[in-house]
Write an enzyme that holds these catalytic residues in place. Structure first.
Site, PDB file in Angstrom:
ATOM      1  N   SER A 103       0.820  -1.215   0.000  1.00 58.17           N
ATOM      2  CA  SER A 103       0.000   0.000   0.000  1.00 58.17           C
ATOM      3  C   SER A 103       0.855   1.267   0.000  1.00 58.17           C
ATOM      4  O   SER A 103       1.635   1.499  -0.913  1.00 58.17           O
ATOM      5  CB  SER A 103      -0.959  -0.045   1.186  1.00 58.17           C
ATOM      6  OG  SER A 103      -1.911   0.985   1.122  1.00 58.17           O
ATOM      7  N   ASP A 241      -2.564   6.281  -3.515  1.00 56.50           N
ATOM      8  CA  ASP A 241      -1.423   5.673  -2.832  1.00 56.50           C
ATOM      9  C   ASP A 241      -0.868   4.565  -3.714  1.00 56.50           C
ATOM     10  O   ASP A 241      -1.321   4.366  -4.842  1.00 56.50           O
ATOM     11  CB  ASP A 241      -1.801   5.183  -1.435  1.00 56.50           C
ATOM     12  CG  ASP A 241      -2.818   4.062  -1.456  1.00 56.50           C
ATOM     13  OD1 ASP A 241      -3.562   3.948  -2.449  1.00 56.50           O
ATOM     14  OD2 ASP A 241      -2.889   3.287  -0.481  1.00 56.50           O
ATOM     15  N   ASP A 243      -0.998   1.313  -3.955  1.00 58.78           N
ATOM     16  CA  ASP A 243      -1.831   0.259  -4.539  1.00 58.78           C
ATOM     17  C   ASP A 243      -3.188   0.788  -4.994  1.00 58.78           C
ATOM     18  O   ASP A 243      -4.041   0.021  -5.429  1.00 58.78           O
ATOM     19  CB  ASP A 243      -1.998  -0.913  -3.572  1.00 58.78           C
ATOM     20  CG  ASP A 243      -2.878  -0.587  -2.374  1.00 58.78           C
ATOM     21  OD1 ASP A 243      -2.952   0.594  -1.987  1.00 58.78           O
ATOM     22  OD2 ASP A 243      -3.496  -1.517  -1.822  1.00 58.78           O
ATOM     23  N   ASP A 245      -5.871   1.996  -3.516  1.00 56.80           N
ATOM     24  CA  ASP A 245      -7.152   1.671  -2.874  1.00 56.80           C
ATOM     25  C   ASP A 245      -7.708   2.876  -2.122  1.00 56.80           C
ATOM     26  O   ASP A 245      -8.756   2.782  -1.483  1.00 56.80           O
ATOM     27  CB  ASP A 245      -7.029   0.456  -1.953  1.00 56.80           C
ATOM     28  CG  ASP A 245      -6.171   0.714  -0.715  1.00 56.80           C
ATOM     29  OD1 ASP A 245      -5.462   1.750  -0.675  1.00 56.80           O
ATOM     30  OD2 ASP A 245      -6.197  -0.121   0.208  1.00 56.80           O
TER      31      ASP A 245
END
Length: 444
Positions: A103, A241, A243, A245
């Site tokens: 992340s 960010d 990843d 999400d």
């Protein structure tokens, strides 16, 4: 509930190459997961996606080796946002999906997170079953020859996920939008989707090299994006960010637009009756929702708790200030690009702007004091602390709130006070913190 040995609240996460994210252990994890998935479905397939970290290839290869060693077929999706892996898991009818990502963490870290058959979080029972299988790996009968799993590369993953996102995009013709893609998983998908929606897009941090993910960029480092928007005369900016999400905005003046703003805008536009947020959500949102006849449900900090409450109450909309926003009637997991598109849809539906939203939702001052204690669990039930909190609530008289919560990693109690008068909340926080410190030093 049985305590987990390896899985945290968001899968397995560590420095890549250090236990447990060594090739040998990740291969064992793959074999254990493969064994569990085969018990449920003898023809099980698993999709794997990753972000742009240099360690992703190593971990992906080890995981695939473990899965195929138990007869599970592996489908590689390539670099794709975490929610894209969720989408492809359900779209392709896979038994599970796996994301290799850490992340918003620095590139040295990595992680492994599983999705269940519908693209949602893997059940607690299944995670525990996988953990047990890891410890029993040496006793598993080998799978050989034609019974081993296959590995294929699915080249349509990005196109299908992009098409899904575009199906939820408003007409953005005439809008000038700056994007910060964090040198992460959304570096191709996000610019493409916003361009296809008609926006004039300027995208930065779209050149990942394996080591620059989240480095001075993305939703945790937004100063550069704010400068770009202000000086470049953009309507707004959006940061993702690593990843993708989560998403955060800046308005045309460079002001931060976070999850509380997005929840207010979306609740109004989508006709929601209630919204789920956390104990850290600013009281200004609660007041504005109440004015509109809507209720705010608060949970512990963490998007998993927001998700659980949404499911329990049959609600659709929830999130955190960090930009993790859930629209469960559209997707079973947080999706930064989707969140940005749906937020802009709400903005256009209401005929407003992010500038107007920022000006309307004026955050209550908030102060946080960390107090070191001997026993953080005992503080909550200590009579003196309870009395101090009750006194603080009387003083705030419904125009503010106080919250005490233990740190998840240290012997600390976090005293948070929020209200309309900044001087008053600092005084209240100091008074309560003093009692907590006195009682905590005594071991409560």
């Amino acid at each position: 509930m049985t305590e987990r040995k390896y899985f945290g609240t968001d899968g397995v996460r560590a420095v890549a190459g250090e236990f447990p994210l060594t090739p040998a252990w990740v291969m064992a994890l793959g074999a254990a997961a493969g064994e569990v998935f085969k018990r449920r479905n003898p023809r099980a397939s698993v999709v794997i996606g990753k972000d742009t970290r240099q360690s992703g290839d190593m971990l992906e290869a080890a995981l695939a080796a473990g899965l195929t060693s138990r007869g599970v077929n592996v489908v590689h999706l390539g670099v794709l946002p975490t929610p894209g892996v969720s989408y492809l898991t359900r779209h392709l009818g896979a038994e599970a999906g796996v994301v290799i990502s850490a992340s918003h963490n620095p590139y040295e870290d990595n992680g492994i997170k599983f999705f269940g058959p519908g693209g949602g979080k893997l059940s607690d029972a299944t995670e525990l079953e996988i953990e047990a299988a890891i410890d029993e790996a040496a006793t598993l009968a080998p799978v050989t020859g034609v019974n081993l799993g296959s590995v294929t590369n699915y080249t349509e993953a990005e196109r299908l996920y992009t098409a899904f996102l575009s199906s939820h995009a408003p007409d953005l013709s005439g809008m000038r939008i700056a994007l910060d893609c964090a040198n992460g998983a959304a570096y191709r998908v996000a610019p493409k989707v916003f361009q296809q929606a008609g926006a004039d897009v300027f995208a930065v941090y779209t050149t990942p090299d394996g080591r620059n993910i989240n480095r001075g960029c993305g939703s945790t480092h937004m100063d550069h994006l704010r400068l770009i928007v202000r000086e470049g005369d953009y309507d707004l900016g959006i940061a993702f960010d690593g990843d993708a999400d989560r998403a955060l905005f800046v308005d045309s003046r460079g002001n931060m637009i976070h999850g509380d703003h997005m929840l207010l805008l979306s609740a109004r536009a989508r006709g929601e009756k209630a919204v789920v947020a956390t104990i850290m959500t600013n009281m200004a949102l609660e007041v504005k929702l109440q004015e509109a006849g809507l209720t705010l449900e608060r949970t512990a900090v963490g998007d998993r708790y927001v998700h659980e409450r949404l499911h329990a109450k049959g609600l659709n909309l929830g999130g955190e200030q960090s930009g993790h926003v859930l629209f469960l009637d559209v997707s079973p997991t947080g999706d930064g690009v989707l969140t940005a598109l749906l937020t802009l849809s709400s903005m256009k539906k209401l005929g407003t702007t992010l500038d107007a939203l920022y000006d309307e939702l004026v955050m209550f001052p908030q102060t946080l004091v960390n107090v070191r204690v001997k026993d953080k669990k005992a503080i909550a039930s200590d009579p003196a602390v309870q009395h101090a909190v009750a006194d603080a609530e009387k003083q705030l008289a419904g125009k503010g709130r106080i919250n005490l919560r233990p740190s998840g990693t240290e012997n600390l109690i976090r005293v948070m006070v929020e209200g309309q008068d900044e001087g008053e909340i600092h005084d209240i926080a100091a008074a309560v913190a003093k009692v907590v410190e006195e009682r905590g030093a005594a071991g409560a």
